[in-house]
Design an enzyme around this catalytic site. Sequence first.
Site, PDB file in Angstrom:
ATOM      1  N   LYS A   1     185.687  39.568  40.284  1.00 11.59           N
ATOM      2  CA  LYS A   1     183.989  38.843  40.923  1.00 11.59           C
ATOM      3  C   LYS A   1     185.093  36.644  41.026  1.00 11.59           C
ATOM      4  O   LYS A   1     186.560  36.890  41.472  1.00 11.59           O
ATOM      5  CB  LYS A   1     182.950  38.002  40.707  1.00 11.59           C
TER       6      LYS A   1
ATOM      7  N   TYR B   1     173.322  45.221  36.263  1.00 10.07           N
ATOM      8  CA  TYR B   1     174.110  45.596  37.418  1.00 10.07           C
ATOM      9  C   TYR B   1     174.025  47.141  36.976  1.00 10.07           C
ATOM     10  O   TYR B   1     174.129  47.854  36.310  1.00 10.07           O
ATOM     11  CB  TYR B   1     175.553  44.782  36.623  1.00 10.07           C
TER      12      TYR B   1
HETATM   13  C1  LIG Z   1     181.116  43.183  39.600  1.00 11.25           C
HETATM   14  C2  LIG Z   1     180.167  43.590  38.232  1.00 11.25           C
HETATM   15  C3  LIG Z   1     180.172  44.642  37.957  1.00 11.25           C
HETATM   16  C4  LIG Z   1     181.496  45.701  36.878  1.00 11.25           C
HETATM   17  O1  LIG Z   1     183.128  44.853  37.204  1.00 11.25           O
HETATM   18  P1  LIG Z   1     183.632  45.546  38.337  1.00 11.25           P
HETATM   19  O2  LIG Z   1     185.255  45.185  38.447  1.00 11.25           O
HETATM   20  O3  LIG Z   1     183.458  45.934  39.538  1.00 11.25           O
HETATM   21  O4  LIG Z   1     184.346  46.881  37.483  1.00 11.25           O
HETATM   22  C5  LIG Z   1     180.344  43.958  36.269  1.00 11.25           C
HETATM   23  N1  LIG Z   1     178.911  43.146  36.006  1.00 11.25           N
HETATM   24  C6  LIG Z   1     178.441  42.338  37.393  1.00 11.25           C
HETATM   25  C7  LIG Z   1     177.341  41.784  37.627  1.00 11.25           C
HETATM   26  C8  LIG Z   1     179.096  42.427  38.710  1.00 11.25           C
HETATM   27  O5  LIG Z   1     178.244  41.856  39.481  1.00 11.25           O
END
Ligand SMILES: *Cc1c(COP(=O)(O)O)cnc(C)c1O
Length: 390
Positions: free
Chosen positions: A199, A102
Amino acid sequence: MKREKPGINTVCTHVGELQDKQYKGAISPLYMSSSYAYENVDVKRYPRYFNTPNQEGLCKKIAALELCEAALIFGSGMAAISHTLLAFLQKGDHLVLPKNLYGGTYNFVVEEFKKFGIEYSFAGGYKAADISEVIRANTKVLYIETPSNPLMEITDLEMVANIAREHGLITVIDNTFASPINQNPKLFGIDIMIHSATKYMGGHSDICAGAVAASEEKIKQIWNLAKNLGGSLSDYTVWLLERSIKTMAIRVKAQNRNAKKMAKWLDAHHLVQKVYYPGLKSHPDHEIAKRQMRGYTGMLSFELDPSIDINNFMDSLQLIKPSMSLAGIESTILSPIKTSHALLSENERKRQGIEDGLLRFSIGIEEKDDLVADIEQAFEKVTKKQLQNT
Ligand SMILES: *Cc1c(COP(=O)(O)O)cnc(C)c1O
């Protein structure tokens, strides 16, 4: 009939909920207090101690979802990742990371680790040999992401746990893409599960949060650092996140179903070159995915035929919106080379297997036929426009 443990929707709905003893309201009350009466030396409630009633309640739910003893929630997924890594790594230690990582995690490691004197290596691939090859005498943590972003590569969790055991390493997984609904890495021996709760846990594109689940002991170690860094999540967002998780299993299962249908449909389309979805039998890691996942997520990537202009195509979509984020109930699409992977050199992108025509598709809960219709009309518009220009 006696049940051994509650089903997933019951866990999502009820575990960790707070009782409204005063009014008997149906949902967890929201406690916004930043000051609590002093109970005793052990219990000092304070938002930055991560122990307000709403924080504790939600942590119970997240721990239950990941089959762990304890959990902690943070202001973002990156906060969960950075706290976890810094809690277990110190000067002179070495961290092993996956090839495709990521973007935010990559930046955190590459930009910040030097000043802490922490070393790191990227494994060349996802197989046991690729990982073993980069382990050193000072390696402490083995970090993985599966399915990976954006190519949906699958790492064998049991294999990772075995390697870690052999070398005495702590295993950490970014389980964001799978969500606890589709994958519980604990069952395969992984120590620490991290989520960007922005997410699938949030699921409505209106919350930014992060979570870590692990044993009491590991969470305590992360907490020791967290209380000093001071990045706890506001109770209002905690309360919203609790509400969101109640429907997580229902949402994610609907997204799994939609994604599988869309993957098959795209795979058969003459203007699509390649589809990356672990639920397709043609996916190189389908068998591993089948072993360790209950569903294949709502995420997939596909490569457009080189004859299709990617900008035109994205501009022509009406229902499916371009978006940096993912996993909401609304379908969104992203071009990695223009966004998440824009800062990588062409060579580095090629090394990671990210082609110019690649699109990452986060599938929502809309009717599959509406998504199909939207993509079809976009293809029609683009091909018509391109014919006019020739
Ligand atoms: C979005 C995401 C992150 C980071 O998360 P945030 O809430 O934006 O800080 C980390 N890992 C994955 C796989 C992601 O999709």
